[in-house]
Write an enzyme that holds these catalytic residues in place. Sequence first.
Site, mmCIF file in Angstrom:
data_model
loop_
_atom_site.group_PDB
_atom_site.id
_atom_site.type_symbol
_atom_site.label_atom_id
_atom_site.label_comp_id
_atom_site.label_asym_id
_atom_site.label_seq_id
_atom_site.Cartn_x
_atom_site.Cartn_y
_atom_site.Cartn_z
ATOM 1 N N THR A 1 -4.140 5.133 0.167
ATOM 2 C CA THR A 1 -5.044 4.591 -0.580
ATOM 3 C C THR A 1 -6.481 4.840 0.162
ATOM 4 O OG1 THR A 1 -3.564 2.501 -0.960
ATOM 5 C CG2 THR A 1 -6.218 2.095 -0.659
ATOM 6 N N GLY B 1 -0.311 1.943 -1.657
ATOM 7 C CA GLY B 1 -0.390 3.079 -2.084
ATOM 8 C C GLY B 1 1.187 3.478 -2.402
ATOM 9 N N HIS B 2 1.495 3.494 -3.434
ATOM 10 C CA HIS B 2 3.180 3.879 -3.616
ATOM 11 C C HIS B 2 3.136 5.159 -4.349
ATOM 12 C CE1 HIS B 2 4.506 -0.558 -3.184
ATOM 13 N NE2 HIS B 2 3.996 -0.157 -2.063
ATOM 14 N N GLY C 1 7.443 4.574 2.553
ATOM 15 C CA GLY C 1 8.216 5.523 1.338
ATOM 16 C C GLY C 1 8.977 4.331 0.470
ATOM 17 N N LYS C 2 8.267 3.187 0.192
ATOM 18 C CA LYS C 2 8.811 2.274 -0.799
ATOM 19 C C LYS C 2 9.076 2.885 -2.315
ATOM 20 C CE LYS C 2 6.465 -0.982 0.730
ATOM 21 N NZ LYS C 2 5.787 -0.342 1.801
ATOM 22 N N GLY C 3 7.765 3.545 -2.474
ATOM 23 C CA GLY C 3 7.482 3.662 -4.019
ATOM 24 C C GLY C 3 8.700 4.584 -4.495
ATOM 25 N N LYS C 4 9.263 5.768 -3.789
ATOM 26 C CA LYS C 4 10.508 6.251 -4.425
ATOM 27 C C LYS C 4 11.604 5.728 -4.547
ATOM 28 C CE LYS C 4 13.344 9.772 -2.380
ATOM 29 N NZ LYS C 4 13.639 11.139 -1.982
ATOM 30 N N LEU D 1 13.602 11.810 6.943
ATOM 31 C CA LEU D 1 14.362 12.269 8.105
ATOM 32 C C LEU D 1 14.169 13.676 8.247
ATOM 33 C CD1 LEU D 1 16.428 11.784 10.394
ATOM 34 C CD2 LEU D 1 18.287 12.324 8.603
ATOM 35 N N GLY E 1 13.014 14.113 1.594
ATOM 36 C CA GLY E 1 11.969 14.843 0.929
ATOM 37 C C GLY E 1 11.475 13.759 -0.224
ATOM 38 N N GLY F 1 -6.919 7.405 2.592
ATOM 39 C CA GLY F 1 -6.958 8.852 3.223
ATOM 40 C C GLY F 1 -7.059 8.973 4.810
ATOM 41 N N ASN G 1 -4.582 -2.512 -2.341
ATOM 42 C CA ASN G 1 -4.534 -2.076 -0.845
ATOM 43 C C ASN G 1 -3.287 -1.002 -0.786
ATOM 44 O OD1 ASN G 1 -2.759 -4.216 -0.953
ATOM 45 N ND2 ASN G 1 -3.396 -5.082 0.830
HETATM 46 P P1 IMP Z 1 -6.274 -5.277 4.152
HETATM 47 O O1 IMP Z 1 -4.837 -5.563 3.314
HETATM 48 O O2 IMP Z 1 -6.926 -4.291 3.203
HETATM 49 O O3 IMP Z 1 -6.988 -6.417 4.320
HETATM 50 O O4 IMP Z 1 -5.899 -4.534 5.288
HETATM 51 C C1 IMP Z 1 -5.142 -5.041 6.321
HETATM 52 C C2 IMP Z 1 -4.355 -4.318 7.264
HETATM 53 O O5 IMP Z 1 -3.160 -3.983 6.533
HETATM 54 C C3 IMP Z 1 -4.996 -3.109 7.815
HETATM 55 O O6 IMP Z 1 -4.630 -2.575 8.981
HETATM 56 C C4 IMP Z 1 -4.720 -2.010 6.717
HETATM 57 O O7 IMP Z 1 -4.742 -0.527 7.061
HETATM 58 C C5 IMP Z 1 -2.995 -2.397 6.437
HETATM 59 N N1 IMP Z 1 -2.686 -2.190 5.039
HETATM 60 C C6 IMP Z 1 -3.043 -2.760 3.886
HETATM 61 N N2 IMP Z 1 -2.050 -2.396 3.124
HETATM 62 C C7 IMP Z 1 -1.460 -1.342 3.454
HETATM 63 C C8 IMP Z 1 -0.357 -0.318 2.894
HETATM 64 O O8 IMP Z 1 -0.044 -0.438 1.847
HETATM 65 N N3 IMP Z 1 0.023 0.473 3.756
HETATM 66 C C9 IMP Z 1 -0.152 0.379 5.124
HETATM 67 N N4 IMP Z 1 -1.211 -0.529 5.851
HETATM 68 C C10 IMP Z 1 -1.963 -1.065 4.671
#
Ligand code: IMP
Length: 446
Positions: free
Chosen positions: A301, A40-41, A15-18, A333, A417, A303, A38
């Site tokens: 990212t 997703g915030h 939850g870093k984005g928030k 929490l 929340g 789903g 990779n």
């Molecule tokens: P990659 O970064 O796509 O090479 O994935 C390597 C590992 O890091 C995998 O287990 C991904 O699910 C995980 N991962 C990459 N980015 C995130 C993220 O933003 N949140 C959680 N897991 C991530």
Amino acid sequence: MPTTCVIGLLWGDEGKGKIIDLLAGEADWVVRYGGGHNAGHTLVRDGERLVLHLVPSAILREGVRNVIGNGVVVDPFHLRDEIAGLRRRGVVVELGRNLLVAEGAHVILPVHRALDGLSERMRGDAKLGTTGRGIGPAYADRASRAGVRVGDLIRPARLDAALQRLLAEKNAILVACGAEPLDPARLRDELLELGRSLRPAIADVGSLLRDARRRGERILCEGAQGVLLDVDHGTYPFVTSSSASSGGVAVGTGLPPQSLERVVGVVKAYATRVGAGPFPTELDGAFAHRLREAGREYGSTTGRPRRVGWFDAVAARYAAELSGTTEIVMTNLDVLRGMGPLRVARAYQIHGDPRAERVQFPLFDLDDVRPVFEEHQGFDEDLSGMRRWSELPAAARRYVEAVEARLGVPIRTVSVGPGRDQVIRRDSAIPHAPAERLRPAQGSSE
Ligand code: IMP
């Protein structure tokens, strides 16, 4: 605000984005220093959900300069589309004004995505479960000095040289695998076109940030993923390919290491992980399903359903120590409402010894450890409307205090929340001073 970074203390998705969006209210600059799309915030604005992958999380804040630092790997096709998507939703993105991209950031090309998929397929059952975005192969090319950088996209001669270096090798691999080789001329045209459209944003951001720091401007560095996915300090090989801990800040921004004065570690009130790899406190069955649904634990990212588990104080303590965390934010929490008694892993049983409260992750295989849990009373109240520490049910307060005691770092903020206002600030009995912070955890309520 001192130069600050926000990092995840477990496997990402804390939850870093928030939290970055909140702290950005006090910042002049917000800088991504590692990872790529990779990440997703998720931000919630007036009830509307916005997921950012590459653009830093302060893009909604007027007056903040969002920077994609040199430590990030940038897929320029994705960046173009992410910017266009934000603009369609009414977000103001002005290249060079509120969004900058480091010249030195490495570029993710379509071939990196293809190789990411290929290497996962070749690993069979041992696959990592990557996000499939080409992250690993792009960082590999950076390290092997074959990469293309964002600055090359606006310098045709340099781009030609870089593509020649890269494609000779990559096309040989693609052909050997029975795939179509890339057409260098077409790729070059596409990249130059992207370079033209991104040009106003492309800058020597390291110099800009050092100047800003000299002028006393406030810089917030935005971590992606989490410390346990750090390429050096995480659960290797089940990690991402960048320095997700605070150690990545200097490398990935161009700021000197001593700039960093405050490290905000974010933990969820329980643990999650996407992708493969060890997860000592993992839950399964109906209870895991309930927790996953309550927390809407699906990758923002990819789903993918996230694996869920109890809070792991051994792993989080390691991450806090390693990253020099000075304060902690606990998110979600509210999700633990109605989950019955709450468990926290306080130690690991390793080779039959149940007392390991501190670990050095690279030294052993986490698959071989068994968590030793302590149990805390749960709560049934809806926390989402509460804004003061004193309003929280006593059991929820005791749970936060127990986690804090295990980590030895003050939990200053609790999130109840997804909305910006759904936070509770608290004073902690644990002081900030590093010597105190790193004191061994006290007692056990086993
Ligand atoms: P990659 O970064 O796509 O090479 O994935 C390597 C590992 O890091 C995998 O287990 C991904 O699910 C995980 N991962 C990459 N980015 C995130 C993220 O933003 N949140 C959680 N897991 C991530």
